[in-house]
Design a protein around this motif. Structure first.
Motif, short mmCIF file in Angstrom:
data_model
loop_
_atom_site.label_atom_id
_atom_site.label_comp_id
_atom_site.label_asym_id
_atom_site.label_seq_id
_atom_site.Cartn_x
_atom_site.Cartn_y
_atom_site.Cartn_z
N ARG A 170 0.99 -1.08 -0.15
CA ARG A 170 0.06 0.01 0.03
C ARG A 170 0.92 1.16 -0.10
N VAL A 171 2.01 1.17 0.95
CA VAL A 171 2.89 2.32 0.65
C VAL A 171 3.64 2.58 -0.38
N LEU A 172 3.90 1.32 -1.29
CA LEU A 172 4.50 1.63 -2.43
C LEU A 172 3.46 2.13 -3.68
N SER A 173 2.13 1.76 -3.48
CA SER A 173 1.19 2.45 -4.26
C SER A 173 1.06 3.84 -4.09
N ALA A 174 1.17 4.33 -2.79
CA ALA A 174 1.02 5.55 -2.59
C ALA A 174 2.18 6.48 -3.35
N ASN A 175 3.32 5.95 -3.03
CA ASN A 175 4.49 6.35 -3.75
C ASN A 175 4.48 6.54 -5.29
N PHE A 176 3.82 5.66 -6.03
CA PHE A 176 4.08 5.54 -7.31
C PHE A 176 2.77 6.74 -7.72
N LYS A 177 1.77 6.71 -6.75
CA LYS A 177 0.74 7.97 -7.17
C LYS A 177 1.51 9.16 -7.10
N TYR A 178 2.43 9.24 -6.04
CA TYR A 178 3.10 10.64 -5.85
C TYR A 178 4.01 10.83 -6.95
N PHE A 179 4.53 9.84 -7.44
CA PHE A 179 5.86 9.74 -8.44
C PHE A 179 5.04 10.07 -9.71
N SER A 180 3.72 9.72 -9.92
CA SER A 180 3.17 10.26 -11.33
C SER A 180 2.53 11.56 -11.49
N GLU A 181 2.64 12.09 -10.26
CA GLU A 181 2.11 13.48 -10.08
C GLU A 181 3.30 14.55 -10.26
N CYS A 182 4.52 13.95 -10.18
CA CYS A 182 5.69 14.93 -10.47
C CYS A 182 5.89 15.42 -11.91
N SER A 183 6.29 16.65 -12.16
CA SER A 183 6.59 17.02 -13.44
C SER A 183 7.97 17.19 -13.93
N ASN A 184 8.80 16.89 -12.93
CA ASN A 184 10.45 17.09 -13.29
C ASN A 184 10.97 15.86 -13.98
N ASN A 185 11.42 16.02 -15.14
CA ASN A 185 11.79 14.66 -16.04
C ASN A 185 12.95 14.27 -15.33
N GLU A 186 13.84 14.98 -14.69
CA GLU A 186 15.05 14.27 -14.03
C GLU A 186 14.62 13.70 -12.84
N TYR A 187 13.48 13.78 -12.26
CA TYR A 187 13.19 13.17 -11.17
C TYR A 187 12.75 11.89 -11.67
N TYR A 188 12.19 11.56 -12.59
CA TYR A 188 11.61 10.31 -13.07
C TYR A 188 12.66 9.01 -13.34
N THR A 189 13.56 9.24 -13.85
CA THR A 189 14.39 8.22 -14.08
C THR A 189 15.07 7.61 -12.57
N HIS A 190 15.43 8.53 -11.91
CA HIS A 190 16.10 8.43 -10.49
C HIS A 190 15.07 7.39 -9.44
N GLN A 191 13.91 8.15 -9.44
CA GLN A 191 13.05 7.85 -8.45
C GLN A 191 12.16 6.54 -9.03
N LEU A 192 12.00 6.39 -10.20
CA LEU A 192 11.33 5.09 -10.86
C LEU A 192 12.14 3.92 -10.52
N VAL A 193 13.57 4.16 -10.49
CA VAL A 193 14.56 2.94 -10.46
C VAL A 193 14.18 2.51 -8.77
N LYS A 194 14.15 3.59 -7.85
CA LYS A 194 14.08 3.12 -6.60
C LYS A 194 12.62 2.39 -6.44
N LEU A 195 11.76 2.87 -6.86
CA LEU A 195 10.31 2.30 -6.98
C LEU A 195 10.30 0.87 -7.28
N ILE A 196 11.14 0.85 -8.44
CA ILE A 196 11.02 -0.67 -9.04
C ILE A 196 11.96 -1.55 -8.15
N GLU A 197 12.82 -1.04 -7.55
CA GLU A 197 13.87 -2.06 -6.84
C GLU A 197 12.94 -2.58 -5.57
N ARG A 198 12.11 -1.33 -5.06
CA ARG A 198 11.18 -1.68 -3.94
C ARG A 198 10.29 -2.62 -4.12
#
Length: 346
Positions: A170-198
């Protein structure tokens, strides 16, 4: 069980059912402790991961989710502990000999005793001394309380760990939801890797838990069905003879066994639902506003989530709420047929 084979069914129906239940649950508890001991390294990894989750959490929303699932586990632990200890104390109370009898004849060596907690009265030798009898009663009382505590703790540990894993999804789902609301392109790659690993880490923990517990769930499942069926037959016979004391005992026994079975099915349903919710959050996110490389990676996360995370009984029967309802429906139909058969015989 050796006493049951040697002495025979000389006790009351309730006493014999207590022996069968204690022996079956004892075999289940021994199997649980043995399997957990064999897989202690794998379990230590899962437990250490859970401890690390509590230390690493920083945002308020994630902590609230974890606390909510932890409270569910705590309530189940308290309710189970109360039920098991109450049942043990009730057995001790009904089997304890009158104090007046002990005071009046403390050295009697040929008296028929009231009984001991773990078997019927008729299994106790008639030539046993009072001192020997009291030692046997105290020893079996301690054994019964320790047994109930260990059995309750094993089930509560299982429930608590699955609730924690469900909370982490459930926490991971909330993090993915917050991740999808971000508009910074540089943020996507770094944060997505962390979420996928989690996500991969949680899937590994859930599958590891399933590999350890699927045999234990199968044994528990079989014992629960056996106890429910035997108790149901005794219940139908007692209704015919209007023995309401046995009726109440069997109804309580069936209810508690159903509750244990439902606990395993509920945890399996909760884990599967929260794991599948990750896919739904990603699918409903504004992926069309994200970079193409990020969208492609998120497709792989969705594909990985299509492989169900679930708890099974020996990798044969999935433990979830619909299957629990199917079990209740099947057993109820079985009891209905048995009731009609008893009516025709009478």
């Amino acid at each position: 069980m050796n006493q049951l084979l040697r002495k025979g069914a000389c006790g009351t129906v309730t006493e014999l059912m207590d022996v069968i239940t204690l022996f079956s649950c004892g075999c289940s508890l021994l199997t649980k402790l043995t399997v957990l001991m064999i897989h202690q390294n794998e379990m230590s990894i899962i437990v250490n991961s859970a401890v690390k989750d509590w230390f690493d959490i920083i945002d308020h929303e994630s902590r609230s989710i974890m606390l909510r699932y932890a409270k569910i586990g705590r309530r189940v632990f308290i309710s189970q502990a109360v039920c098991y200890i109450s049942s043990a104390l009730s057995i001790l109370y009904t089997r304890f000999p009158p104090v007046e009898y002990i005071r009046s004849d403390p050295t009697n060596s040929s008296a028929i005793m009231i009984g001991v907690p773990l078997w019927p009265d008729c299994w106790t030798p008639t030539n046993i001394s009072m001192n020997h009898y009291m030692f046997l009663f105290i020893f079996q009382s301690i054994t019964l309380i320790v047994f109930d505590a260990c059995y309750s703790n094993c089930d509560s540990f299982f429930f608590g760990m699955i609730m924690h894993l469900s909370g982490q999804f459930r926490v991971l789902s909330a993090n993915f939801k917050y991740f999808s609301e971000c508009s910074n392109n540089e943020y996507y790659t770094h944060q997505l890797v962390k979420l996928i690993e989690r996500h991969q880490h949680l899937l590994t923990m859930a599958n590891g838990f399933e590999d350890i517990y699927n045999l234990l769930i199968l044994i528990h499942f079989g014992i629960a069905i056996m106890i429910i069926c035997i108790s149901g037959i005794i219940l139908l016979i007692s209704l015919q003879s209007s023995d309401f004391a046995i009726v109440v005992d069997m109804v309580c026994r069936i209810f508690l066994t159903y509750f244990q079975l439902f606990m395993y099915c509920y945890t399996g349903e909760q884990l599967r639902t929260e794991a599948m919710n990750v896919k739904n959050i990603i699918y409903n996110s504004p992926w069309f506003n994200m970079p193409l490389s990020t969208v492609k990676n998120m497709v792989f996360v969705i594909m990985r989530s299509d492989y169900p995370v679930s708890l099974t009984a020996g990798k044969i029967y999935e433990m979830n709420v619909p299957n629990f309802l199917a079990i209740v429906k099947t057993i109820t139909s079985y009891f209905s047929v048995m009731r009609l058969a008893f009516k025709e015989n009478h």
